[in-house]
Design a protein around this motif. Structure first.
Motif, PDB file in Angstrom:
ATOM      1  N   GLY A  61       0.814  -1.213   0.000  1.00  0.00           N
ATOM      2  CA  GLY A  61       0.000   0.000   0.000  1.00  0.00           C
ATOM      3  C   GLY A  61       0.845   1.259   0.000  1.00  0.00           C
ATOM      4  O   GLY A  61       0.519   2.238  -0.681  1.00  0.00           O
ATOM      5  N   ALA A  62       1.935   1.238   0.771  1.00  0.00           N
ATOM      6  CA  ALA A  62       2.818   2.406   0.814  1.00  0.00           C
ATOM      7  C   ALA A  62       3.456   2.655  -0.549  1.00  0.00           C
ATOM      8  O   ALA A  62       3.645   3.805  -0.954  1.00  0.00           O
ATOM      9  CB  ALA A  62       3.896   2.194   1.881  1.00  0.00           C
ATOM     10  N   ALA A  63       3.796   1.571  -1.263  1.00  0.00           N
ATOM     11  CA  ALA A  63       4.403   1.721  -2.589  1.00  0.00           C
ATOM     12  C   ALA A  63       3.392   2.209  -3.629  1.00  0.00           C
ATOM     13  O   ALA A  63       3.743   2.974  -4.540  1.00  0.00           O
ATOM     14  CB  ALA A  63       5.011   0.396  -3.034  1.00  0.00           C
ATOM     15  N   LEU A  64       2.136   1.805  -3.484  1.00  0.00           N
ATOM     16  CA  LEU A  64       1.106   2.187  -4.453  1.00  0.00           C
ATOM     17  C   LEU A  64       0.491   3.552  -4.145  1.00  0.00           C
ATOM     18  O   LEU A  64      -0.127   4.167  -5.023  1.00  0.00           O
ATOM     19  CB  LEU A  64      -0.010   1.136  -4.478  1.00  0.00           C
ATOM     20  N   GLN A  65       0.633   4.023  -2.913  1.00  0.00           N
ATOM     21  CA  GLN A  65      -0.034   5.258  -2.489  1.00  0.00           C
ATOM     22  C   GLN A  65       0.247   6.458  -3.386  1.00  0.00           C
ATOM     23  O   GLN A  65      -0.681   7.216  -3.732  1.00  0.00           O
ATOM     24  CB  GLN A  65       0.358   5.559  -1.034  1.00  0.00           C
ATOM     25  N   PRO A  66       1.492   6.692  -3.825  1.00  0.00           N
ATOM     26  CA  PRO A  66       1.720   7.858  -4.689  1.00  0.00           C
ATOM     27  C   PRO A  66       0.944   7.826  -6.002  1.00  0.00           C
ATOM     28  O   PRO A  66       0.603   8.883  -6.546  1.00  0.00           O
ATOM     29  CB  PRO A  66       3.237   7.791  -4.956  1.00  0.00           C
ATOM     30  N   PHE A  67       0.628   6.639  -6.486  1.00  0.00           N
ATOM     31  CA  PHE A  67      -0.060   6.514  -7.764  1.00  0.00           C
ATOM     32  C   PHE A  67      -1.563   6.773  -7.653  1.00  0.00           C
ATOM     33  O   PHE A  67      -2.198   7.170  -8.628  1.00  0.00           O
ATOM     34  CB  PHE A  67       0.164   5.108  -8.348  1.00  0.00           C
ATOM     35  N   PHE A  68      -2.131   6.543  -6.455  1.00  0.00           N
ATOM     36  CA  PHE A  68      -3.585   6.612  -6.317  1.00  0.00           C
ATOM     37  C   PHE A  68      -4.046   7.529  -5.183  1.00  0.00           C
ATOM     38  O   PHE A  68      -5.217   7.528  -4.833  1.00  0.00           O
ATOM     39  CB  PHE A  68      -4.145   5.199  -6.086  1.00  0.00           C
ATOM     40  N   ARG A  69      -3.156   8.340  -4.626  1.00  0.00           N
ATOM     41  CA  ARG A  69      -3.543   9.179  -3.490  1.00  0.00           C
ATOM     42  C   ARG A  69      -4.526  10.269  -3.879  1.00  0.00           C
ATOM     43  O   ARG A  69      -5.191  10.849  -3.008  1.00  0.00           O
ATOM     44  CB  ARG A  69      -2.302   9.792  -2.861  1.00  0.00           C
ATOM     45  N   HIS A  70      -4.645  10.571  -5.174  1.00  0.00           N
ATOM     46  CA  HIS A  70      -5.582  11.608  -5.619  1.00  0.00           C
ATOM     47  C   HIS A  70      -7.022  11.103  -5.634  1.00  0.00           C
ATOM     48  O   HIS A  70      -7.959  11.898  -5.777  1.00  0.00           O
ATOM     49  CB  HIS A  70      -5.199  12.078  -7.029  1.00  0.00           C
ATOM     50  N   LEU A  71      -7.217   9.794  -5.486  1.00  0.00           N
ATOM     51  CA  LEU A  71      -8.562   9.229  -5.519  1.00  0.00           C
ATOM     52  C   LEU A  71      -9.239   9.349  -4.159  1.00  0.00           C
ATOM     53  O   LEU A  71      -8.562   9.407  -3.126  1.00  0.00           O
ATOM     54  CB  LEU A  71      -8.494   7.746  -5.915  1.00  0.00           C
ATOM     55  N   PRO A  72     -10.577   9.357  -4.116  1.00  0.00           N
ATOM     56  CA  PRO A  72     -11.292   9.352  -2.827  1.00  0.00           C
ATOM     57  C   PRO A  72     -10.945   8.103  -2.025  1.00  0.00           C
ATOM     58  O   PRO A  72     -10.612   7.053  -2.585  1.00  0.00           O
ATOM     59  CB  PRO A  72     -12.769   9.343  -3.244  1.00  0.00           C
ATOM     60  N   TRP A  73     -11.042   8.192  -0.691  1.00  0.00           N
ATOM     61  CA  TRP A  73     -10.598   7.097   0.163  1.00  0.00           C
ATOM     62  C   TRP A  73     -11.388   5.821  -0.087  1.00  0.00           C
ATOM     63  O   TRP A  73     -10.848   4.709   0.044  1.00  0.00           O
ATOM     64  CB  TRP A  73     -10.680   7.494   1.637  1.00  0.00           C
ATOM     65  N   LYS A  74     -12.662   5.929  -0.470  1.00  0.00           N
ATOM     66  CA  LYS A  74     -13.459   4.729  -0.732  1.00  0.00           C
ATOM     67  C   LYS A  74     -12.920   3.962  -1.938  1.00  0.00           C
ATOM     68  O   LYS A  74     -12.866   2.722  -1.935  1.00  0.00           O
ATOM     69  CB  LYS A  74     -14.933   5.102  -0.956  1.00  0.00           C
ATOM     70  N   LYS A  75     -12.513   4.686  -2.967  1.00  0.00           N
ATOM     71  CA  LYS A  75     -11.948   4.023  -4.147  1.00  0.00           C
ATOM     72  C   LYS A  75     -10.594   3.415  -3.829  1.00  0.00           C
ATOM     73  O   LYS A  75     -10.254   2.326  -4.306  1.00  0.00           O
ATOM     74  CB  LYS A  75     -11.840   5.021  -5.301  1.00  0.00           C
ATOM     75  N   ARG A  76      -9.802   4.126  -3.007  1.00  0.00           N
ATOM     76  CA  ARG A  76      -8.502   3.572  -2.614  1.00  0.00           C
ATOM     77  C   ARG A  76      -8.686   2.314  -1.767  1.00  0.00           C
ATOM     78  O   ARG A  76      -7.921   1.359  -1.880  1.00  0.00           O
ATOM     79  CB  ARG A  76      -7.698   4.622  -1.843  1.00  0.00           C
ATOM     80  N   LEU A  77      -9.720   2.310  -0.929  1.00  0.00           N
ATOM     81  CA  LEU A  77     -10.016   1.133  -0.113  1.00  0.00           C
ATOM     82  C   LEU A  77     -10.399  -0.050  -0.998  1.00  0.00           C
ATOM     83  O   LEU A  77      -9.965  -1.186  -0.763  1.00  0.00           O
ATOM     84  CB  LEU A  77     -11.140   1.446   0.866  1.00  0.00           C
ATOM     85  N   ALA A  78     -11.197   0.218  -2.021  1.00  0.00           N
ATOM     86  CA  ALA A  78     -11.599  -0.843  -2.954  1.00  0.00           C
ATOM     87  C   ALA A  78     -10.402  -1.389  -3.717  1.00  0.00           C
ATOM     88  O   ALA A  78     -10.261  -2.597  -3.900  1.00  0.00           O
ATOM     89  CB  ALA A  78     -12.651  -0.314  -3.919  1.00  0.00           C
ATOM     90  N   LEU A  79      -9.515  -0.491  -4.153  1.00  0.00           N
ATOM     91  CA  LEU A  79      -8.317  -0.940  -4.864  1.00  0.00           C
ATOM     92  C   LEU A  79      -7.431  -1.781  -3.949  1.00  0.00           C
ATOM     93  O   LEU A  79      -6.840  -2.772  -4.376  1.00  0.00           O
ATOM     94  CB  LEU A  79      -7.528   0.262  -5.386  1.00  0.00           C
ATOM     95  N   GLY A  80      -7.335  -1.384  -2.679  1.00  0.00           N
ATOM     96  CA  GLY A  80      -6.542  -2.153  -1.733  1.00  0.00           C
ATOM     97  C   GLY A  80      -7.105  -3.547  -1.516  1.00  0.00           C
ATOM     98  O   GLY A  80      -6.354  -4.513  -1.385  1.00  0.00           O
ATOM     99  N   PHE A  81      -8.434  -3.648  -1.505  1.00  0.00           N
ATOM    100  CA  PHE A  81      -9.074  -4.949  -1.282  1.00  0.00           C
ATOM    101  C   PHE A  81      -8.771  -5.931  -2.409  1.00  0.00           C
ATOM    102  O   PHE A  81      -8.567  -7.123  -2.172  1.00  0.00           O
ATOM    103  CB  PHE A  81     -10.587  -4.773  -1.138  1.00  0.00           C
TER     104      PHE A  81
END
Length: 225
Positions: free
Chosen positions: A78-98
């Motif tokens: 997640g820490a490595a992917l965060q820079p690529f997707f931090r502009h997205l809303p937290w719900k979408k980031r949560l879904a991507l993490g899942f």
């Protein structure tokens, strides 16, 4: 584009999901509970770690603790992917993490790990092109294992087929020295740490592999400057 590059990895994902489905059923879980675990856990290593504990009647907190320890590597992912997707809303980031898996993380970072600037629309579409087919493949094959596993003899050793399929996906990605060092160190630490409880050897191997890869890359950059 992401789907095209992930197509070979889907074979490994499918076999691993099928094996996990069989393991859930043979551990004593009903088809209903096995299906619910497949849908809501979606983490093969955590599922396989929890099954012996569930079968032995271990306390619920221990089952959750074991699953969290095995999956602690996703904090690093997640820490490595965060820079690529931090502009997205937290719900979408949560879904991507899942829906992120080991294989999808490796495929994405091997292509875009050094890409600049980060957060481009291409990154999101590529990532979705990997994780969505992987999720559907896992679910279909895992349910197939749940409903068909009883007809497969244990002598077939299908769990080894899953390991070989994963190796077939990973080995072609060994194009750089940091990646190779990461794999070697992680493999050695995982082998040495087999006897540790709660799959702590897996956690240690992930951390050691990441550190080895980062250090190797830094030393490589220093030599080139």
């Amino acid at each position: 584009m992401g789907f095209n590059e992930a197509s070979s990895a889907l074979i490994a994902t499918g076999i691993w999901g099928f094996v996990t489905g069989i393991a859930m059923l043979k551990s004593g879980l009903s088809e209903t509970y096995s299906g619910l675990m497949t849908l809501f856990v979606y983490a093969g290593s955590a599922q396989l770690t929890s099954l012996p504990l569930i079968e032995s009647g271990a306390p619920l907190w221990l089952i959750f603790a074991a699953g969290m320890i095995v999956n602690i590597r996703f904090i690093i992912f997640g820490a490595a992917l965060q820079p690529f997707f931090r502009h997205l809303p937290w719900k979408k980031r949560l879904a991507l993490g899942f829906v992120t898996t080991d294989i999808t993380f490796v495929l994405f970072m091997s292509r875009f790990g050094n890409d600049k600037p980060v957060g481009r629309q291409q990154h999101l579409w590529y990532f979705l092109g990997i994780v969505i087919p992987s999720w559907f493949t896992w679910q279909i094959c895992s349910f197939a294992g749940i409903f068909l596993g009883g007809f497969i003899p244990a002598s077939w050793g299908i769990e080894y087929a899953a390991i070989l399929a994963l190796m077939a996906v990973i080995l072609p990605l060994l194009k750089t020295r940091p990646f190779l060092m990461c794999l070697v160190v992680a493999g050695v630490v995982a082998w040495v740490g087999q006897l540790l409880p709660l799959r702590l050897g897996l956690v240690a191997s992930v951390i050691a592999g990441v550190v080895a890869g980062v250090v190797t890359e830094q030393l490589q950059n220093k030599r080139s400057t």
